[in-house]
Design a protein around this motif. Structure first.
Motif, PDB file in Angstrom:
ATOM      1  N   ASN A 137       0.811  -1.224   0.000  1.00 19.06           N
ATOM      2  CA  ASN A 137       0.000   0.000   0.000  1.00 19.06           C
ATOM      3  C   ASN A 137       0.842   1.271   0.000  1.00 19.06           C
ATOM      4  OD1 ASN A 137      -2.628  -1.004  -0.231  1.00 19.06           O
ATOM      5  ND2 ASN A 137      -2.693  -1.495   1.954  1.00 19.06           N
ATOM      6  N   ASN A 138       2.121   1.156  -0.313  1.00 19.05           N
ATOM      7  CA  ASN A 138       3.001   2.316  -0.401  1.00 19.05           C
ATOM      8  C   ASN A 138       3.448   2.578  -1.835  1.00 19.05           C
ATOM      9  OD1 ASN A 138       3.005   2.838   2.374  1.00 19.05           O
ATOM     10  ND2 ASN A 138       4.591   1.309   2.712  1.00 19.05           N
TER      11      ASN A 138
ATOM     12  N   PRO B  56      15.850  12.000   0.623  1.00 25.04           N
ATOM     13  CA  PRO B  56      16.853  10.960   0.843  1.00 25.04           C
ATOM     14  C   PRO B  56      17.215  10.829   2.328  1.00 25.04           C
ATOM     15  CG  PRO B  56      17.702  12.692  -0.611  1.00 25.04           C
ATOM     16  CD  PRO B  56      16.317  13.059  -0.225  1.00 25.04           C
ATOM     17  N   LEU B  57      17.257   9.600   2.779  1.00 27.81           N
ATOM     18  CA  LEU B  57      17.590   9.301   4.165  1.00 27.81           C
ATOM     19  C   LEU B  57      19.094   9.072   4.261  1.00 27.81           C
ATOM     20  CD1 LEU B  57      16.603   8.547   7.065  1.00 27.81           C
ATOM     21  CD2 LEU B  57      16.443   6.192   6.231  1.00 27.81           C
ATOM     22  N   MET B  58      19.714   9.708   5.222  1.00 23.67           N
ATOM     23  CA  MET B  58      21.140   9.525   5.453  1.00 23.67           C
ATOM     24  C   MET B  58      21.334   8.634   6.667  1.00 23.67           C
ATOM     25  SD  MET B  58      22.498  11.163   2.992  1.00 23.67           S
ATOM     26  CE  MET B  58      24.215  11.251   3.389  1.00 23.67           C
ATOM     27  N   VAL B  59      22.307   7.735   6.569  1.00 22.78           N
ATOM     28  CA  VAL B  59      22.635   6.829   7.663  1.00 22.78           C
ATOM     29  C   VAL B  59      23.929   7.329   8.302  1.00 22.78           C
ATOM     30  CG1 VAL B  59      23.196   4.455   8.274  1.00 22.78           C
ATOM     31  CG2 VAL B  59      21.516   4.905   6.488  1.00 22.78           C
TER      32      VAL B  59
ATOM     33  N   ILE C 213      10.750  -2.830   7.338  1.00 22.92           N
ATOM     34  CA  ILE C 213      11.823  -2.037   7.949  1.00 22.92           C
ATOM     35  C   ILE C 213      11.785  -0.615   7.404  1.00 22.92           C
ATOM     36  CG2 ILE C 213      14.339  -1.734   8.089  1.00 22.92           C
ATOM     37  CD1 ILE C 213      14.448  -4.898   7.988  1.00 22.92           C
ATOM     38  N   GLU C 214      11.705  -0.504   6.073  1.00 23.73           N
ATOM     39  CA  GLU C 214      11.655   0.819   5.443  1.00 23.73           C
ATOM     40  C   GLU C 214      10.446   1.608   5.915  1.00 23.73           C
ATOM     41  OE1 GLU C 214      11.786   0.351   1.195  1.00 23.73           O
ATOM     42  OE2 GLU C 214      13.954   0.613   1.176  1.00 23.73           O
ATOM     43  N   SER C 215       9.312   0.949   5.975  1.00 20.21           N
ATOM     44  CA  SER C 215       8.089   1.611   6.396  1.00 20.21           C
ATOM     45  C   SER C 215       8.250   2.172   7.808  1.00 20.21           C
ATOM     46  CB  SER C 215       6.932   0.619   6.337  1.00 20.21           C
ATOM     47  OG  SER C 215       5.738   1.226   6.725  1.00 20.21           O
TER      48      SER C 215
ATOM     49  N   PHE D 219      10.809   5.160   7.690  1.00 27.59           N
ATOM     50  CA  PHE D 219      10.289   6.368   7.054  1.00 27.59           C
ATOM     51  C   PHE D 219       9.163   7.005   7.875  1.00 27.59           C
ATOM     52  CE2 PHE D 219      12.073   4.535   2.967  1.00 27.59           C
ATOM     53  CZ  PHE D 219      13.175   5.384   2.969  1.00 27.59           C
ATOM     54  N   LYS D 220       8.443   6.192   8.660  1.00 24.38           N
ATOM     55  CA  LYS D 220       7.399   6.751   9.530  1.00 24.38           C
ATOM     56  C   LYS D 220       7.993   7.620  10.631  1.00 24.38           C
ATOM     57  CE  LYS D 220       3.802   3.316   8.889  1.00 24.38           C
ATOM     58  NZ  LYS D 220       3.141   2.130   9.445  1.00 24.38           N
TER      59      LYS D 220
END
Length: 149
Positions: free
Chosen positions: A22-23, A48-51, A91-93, A96-97
């Protein structure tokens, strides 16, 4: 959209629906030239997500790197590719939440370990042994005892 079979750009959407997560949107397409069908997935582009690594260096989040780590942990285990992909999606969901632009590897690793534990306990111990950098048998045994509780 280019056809993956013949490379022509004349394709059309014949079916569109939300994907299982659903994404994203799943689209079935057909090439007007060769007639072959294929599936594409459309996702919302996020910031963009930075680690942030342990040594405080930063690198862009890489889904394939996460997948490879989980696949390695599940080597020769009764875990399907679909289960691994659903695990990565979960994990991503969750990440990102959180709505963060940066996440520390410690926090990301804990989320990953929680999801892998639900997937397969042996894979969990394998991942934990690398992630937590077990120095000796005692630390390994401590992790196993936590798992058995």
């Amino acid at each position: 959209m280019k056809c993956p079979y013949c490379g022509d750009e004349n394709t059309r959407v014949i079916d569109s629906r939300p994907a299982e997560d659903n994404n994203s949107i799943r689209r079935r397409r057909q090439c007007d030239v060769c007639g072959k069908r294929f599936t594409t997935y459309e996702k919302v582009e996020t910031v963009p997500l930075m680690v942030v690594k342990k040594d405080k260096t930063r690198e862009a989040y890489d889904r394939s790197k996460l997948e490879r780590g989980i696949v390695r942990s599940c080597h020769k285990r009764p875990v399907t590719t679909d289960q691994i992909l659903r695990c990565v999606d979960a994990i991503e969901s969750e990440v990102f939440k959180l709505g963060l632009r940066e996440i520390e590897t410690v926090r990301l690793g804990e989320i990953v370990m929680d999801k892998i534990r639900e997937l397969d306990e042996v894979a969990y111990v394998r991942f934990a042994s690398v992630y937590r950098e077990f120095k000796d048998v005692n630390t390994f045994m401590d992790e196993l005892k936590k798992l058995l509780k």
